[in-house]
Design a protein around this motif. Structure first.
Motif, PDB file in Angstrom:
ATOM      1  N   TYR A   1      -1.048  10.638  -5.592  1.00  9.24           N
ATOM      2  CA  TYR A   1      -1.786   9.422  -5.216  1.00  9.24           C
ATOM      3  C   TYR A   1      -3.089   9.305  -6.009  1.00  9.24           C
ATOM      4  O   TYR A   1      -3.433   8.241  -6.511  1.00  9.24           O
ATOM      5  N   LEU A   2      -3.804  10.412  -6.129  1.00  9.01           N
ATOM      6  CA  LEU A   2      -5.075  10.412  -6.857  1.00  9.01           C
ATOM      7  C   LEU A   2      -4.868  10.207  -8.356  1.00  9.01           C
ATOM      8  O   LEU A   2      -5.615   9.464  -9.004  1.00  9.01           O
TER       9      LEU A   2
ATOM     10  N   GLY B   1      -2.493   8.668  -9.791  1.00  7.16           N
ATOM     11  CA  GLY B   1      -1.995   7.326 -10.058  1.00  7.16           C
ATOM     12  C   GLY B   1      -3.013   6.236  -9.798  1.00  7.16           C
ATOM     13  O   GLY B   1      -2.717   5.045  -9.982  1.00  7.16           O
ATOM     14  N   ASN B   2      -4.215   6.617  -9.370  1.00  4.97           N
ATOM     15  CA  ASN B   2      -5.274   5.666  -9.098  1.00  4.97           C
ATOM     16  C   ASN B   2      -6.374   5.833 -10.142  1.00  4.97           C
ATOM     17  O   ASN B   2      -6.968   6.912 -10.261  1.00  4.97           O
TER      18      ASN B   2
ATOM     19  N   GLY C   1       1.374   7.413  -8.591  1.00  6.60           N
ATOM     20  CA  GLY C   1       1.063   7.322  -7.173  1.00  6.60           C
ATOM     21  C   GLY C   1       2.292   7.074  -6.317  1.00  6.60           C
ATOM     22  O   GLY C   1       2.325   7.451  -5.139  1.00  6.60           O
TER      23      GLY C   1
ATOM     24  N   TYR D   1       0.827  -1.210   0.000  1.00  9.57           N
ATOM     25  CA  TYR D   1       0.000   0.000   0.000  1.00  9.57           C
ATOM     26  C   TYR D   1       0.863   1.263   0.000  1.00  9.57           C
ATOM     27  O   TYR D   1       1.754   1.423   0.838  1.00  9.57           O
TER      28      TYR D   1
ATOM     29  N   PHE E   1      -5.300  10.232 -15.689  1.00  8.74           N
ATOM     30  CA  PHE E   1      -4.775   9.051 -15.016  1.00  8.74           C
ATOM     31  C   PHE E   1      -3.340   8.834 -15.475  1.00  8.74           C
ATOM     32  O   PHE E   1      -3.077   8.689 -16.666  1.00  8.74           O
TER      33      PHE E   1
ATOM     34  N   THR F   1      -0.038   4.256   0.758  1.00  8.09           N
ATOM     35  CA  THR F   1      -0.283   5.076   1.951  1.00  8.09           C
ATOM     36  C   THR F   1       0.601   4.640   3.122  1.00  8.09           C
ATOM     37  O   THR F   1       1.145   5.482   3.836  1.00  8.09           O
TER      38      THR F   1
ATOM     39  N   PHE G   1      -9.950   6.957  -8.655  1.00  9.47           N
ATOM     40  CA  PHE G   1     -10.003   8.329  -8.161  1.00  9.47           C
ATOM     41  C   PHE G   1      -9.836   9.338  -9.293  1.00  9.47           C
ATOM     42  O   PHE G   1     -10.516  10.363  -9.329  1.00  9.47           O
ATOM     43  N   SER G   2      -8.907   9.066 -10.205  1.00  8.54           N
ATOM     44  CA  SER G   2      -8.663  10.014 -11.296  1.00  8.54           C
ATOM     45  C   SER G   2      -9.876  10.121 -12.214  1.00  8.54           C
ATOM     46  O   SER G   2     -10.218  11.210 -12.693  1.00  8.54           O
TER      47      SER G   2
END
Length: 360
Positions: free
Chosen positions: A217-218, A220-221, A237, A20, A232, A22, A224-225
Motif C-alpha cells: 500500500y505504501l 503504491g502511493n 498498492g 479505496y 514508488f 483500504t 507515502f513512498s
C-alpha cells in the motif's frame, strides 16, 4: 465487478468506497474468511472420502505424530487457494498486472504442490515426484512472473534496494529475472519446510502477508513512498487486496487446522502461499525485507541446510531433528509450545521488517 461499481459511483455516492484500496482490502479479507468457513467442512469431507488413509507421516519424524496425525487428510491448501482466488477476483482491480503475476505464481505453485500431495497420498509415501523436475517447474513459473513484471512494470522494476539505506539502488538489469525467480522459489520452499505442525505455517504466513500488505500500500502511493524514501511502484498498492485475501483465507483455514488439526494444508497450500509472498516482495521491491519479515521461514530452511551439510561432511547432526521445529519437540517442548512461540517470533520479525521503512 469493480469496474462496474466504480462506474455507477457517479450516480450513487456510497459506491465511491470501492475506489479505496483500504476498503477493498477489508472486503477481500471478510469474503475469503466466510468463503472458507462455509465451504471448509464440505472440502474436508470430500478430501477425507477421496484420500482414505490421509497424509502419510514421516517414519523418521517424531513418533507421537504417527499416532496423533495419522489419517488426517491433506491438500487443505485447496480451501485457502479457493477462498483467496475468489476473493481477489471479486475485490481487486483485474486490470492490474501485478495482481495477475502474483495469482499466476500462486496457482502455478499450488498446482505443483497439489500433484506432489496427490502422489504422496495415492502411493502412501512421504516422497512426491522428482525434486529436480519440481524445482525446474517452479523456476519456470517464477521466471515468467518476473518477466511480466519487467515488461509491464515501471522504470525501477529491475532495481534492488537495501533496507535502512536511503537513495541506494542497484540496477540488476536482466539479472533481475534470475534474482526475482530465486526469491520466489526460495520463499515457496521455505514455507513448505515450515509446515510441519498444526497451525505452525499458516499464522506466520498471515503475519507476513499483513506486513507486505502494508508495504504494498505504501509503495503504491506516491506521497507515502516519497515520505518514507522507498521506491514508488505504480499499481503495487493493489497487492494489499491480495494480502487481505490471504489473511481472510488463512483465518478460515486456521479454524480447521488448529490442534488437533482436521486437515493439513499440504504442499498445495504451503508452496503456493510461500510463492505468493515471494512474488509480492519482488513486485514491491522489498526482497531483502522479506528475509527479515519471513525470518522464521529462513530459520527453518537454514536448519535443514546446516543439518544436511554437517551430516555429509562429519557424519554428525547439529540438531536432533530438522527442520528446527522438530528439534524443539525432541527437547521436550509440546507441540502447542513450539507453535505459539514460533508465532511470537514471526510477529516480532514482522515488526522489525516494517521498522526498516522508517530507518532510511
Amino acid at each position: 465487478m469493480l469496474t462496474l461499481l466504480t462506474y455507477f459511483s457517479a450516480h450513487f455516492q456510497p459506491l465511491n468506497l470501492f475506489r479505496y484500496i483500504t476498503f477493498r482490502t477489508g472486503g477481500a479479507t471478510a469474503t475469503a474468511l466466510f468463503f472458507v468457513f462455509f465451504f471448509g467442512p464440505k472440502i474436508i469431507a470430500a478430501l477425507r472420502l477421496k484420500q482414505g488413509k490421509g497424509q502419510p507421516i514421516r517414519l523418521d519424524g517424531p513418533q507421537s505424530h504417527l499416532i496423533t496425525k495419522k489419517g488426517t487428510p491433506t491438500m487443505g491448501g485447496l480451501m485457502i487457494l479457493s477462498g483467496l482466488i475468489v476473493s481477489t477476483l471479486l475485490w481487486a482491480n483485474l486490470r492490474n498486472h501485478y495482481v495477475w503475476a502474483v495469482l499466476f505464481v500462486t496457482v502455478g505453485f499450488g498446482a505443483i504442490g497439489f500433484y506432489d500431495d496427490y502422489l504422496k497420498v495415492t502411493r502412501q509415501t512421504d516422497k512426491g515426484f522428482s525434486g529436480r523436475l519440481r524445482l525446474a517447474l517452479e523456476v519456470l513459473i517464477a521466471g515468467l512472473a518476473c518477466f511480466s513484471m519487467m515488461a509491464l512494470g515501471g522504470p525501477h522494476t529491475t532495481f534492488l534496494s537495501l533496507p535502512a539505506i536511503n537513495g541506494f539502488a542497484l540496477d540488476l538489469g536482466l539479472f533481475f529475472l534470475a534474482f526475482g525467480a530465486f526469491v520466489i522459489v526460495a520463499a515457496g520452499n521455505a514455507v513448505n519446510l515450515t509446515d510441519g505442525l498444526d497451525g505452525l505455517a499458516i499464522v506466520p504466513v498471515m503475519i507476513a502477508a499483513g506486513a507486505f500488505g502494508v508495504i504494498a500500500y505504501l509503495a503504491g502511493n506516491a506521497i507515502f513512498s516519497n515520505y518514507l524514501g522507498i521506491n514508488f511502484v505504480p499499481g503495487a498498492g493493489e497487492l494489499a487486496v491480495v494480502a487481505g485475501a490471504v489473511i481472510g483465507a488463512g483465518l478460515g483455514f486456521l479454524w480447521f487446522n488448529a490442534p488437533p488439526a482436521q486437515i493439513f494444508m499440504g504442499d498445495t497450500g504451503s508452496l503456493a502461499l510461500g510463492g505468493l509472498l515471494g512474488a509480492i516482495a519482488v513486485a514491491v521491491k522489498h526482497e531483502i525485507v522479506l528475509v527479515i519479515v519471513g525470518g522464521l521461514f529462513v530459520l527453518e530452511t537454514l536448519s535443514v541446510i546446516v543439518q544436511v551439510i554437517s551430516f555429509k561432511l562429519t557424519g554428525r547432526r547439529v540438531f536432533r531433528m530438522a527442520p528446527i521445529h522438530h528439534h524443539f519437540e525432541q527437547l521436550g517442548w509440546s507441540e502447542p509450545q513450539v507453535v505459539v512461540r514460533f508465532w511470537i517470533i514471526a510477529f516480532v520479525l514482522a515488526l522489525i521488517g516494517l521498522s526498516t521503512l522508517k530507518l532510511r
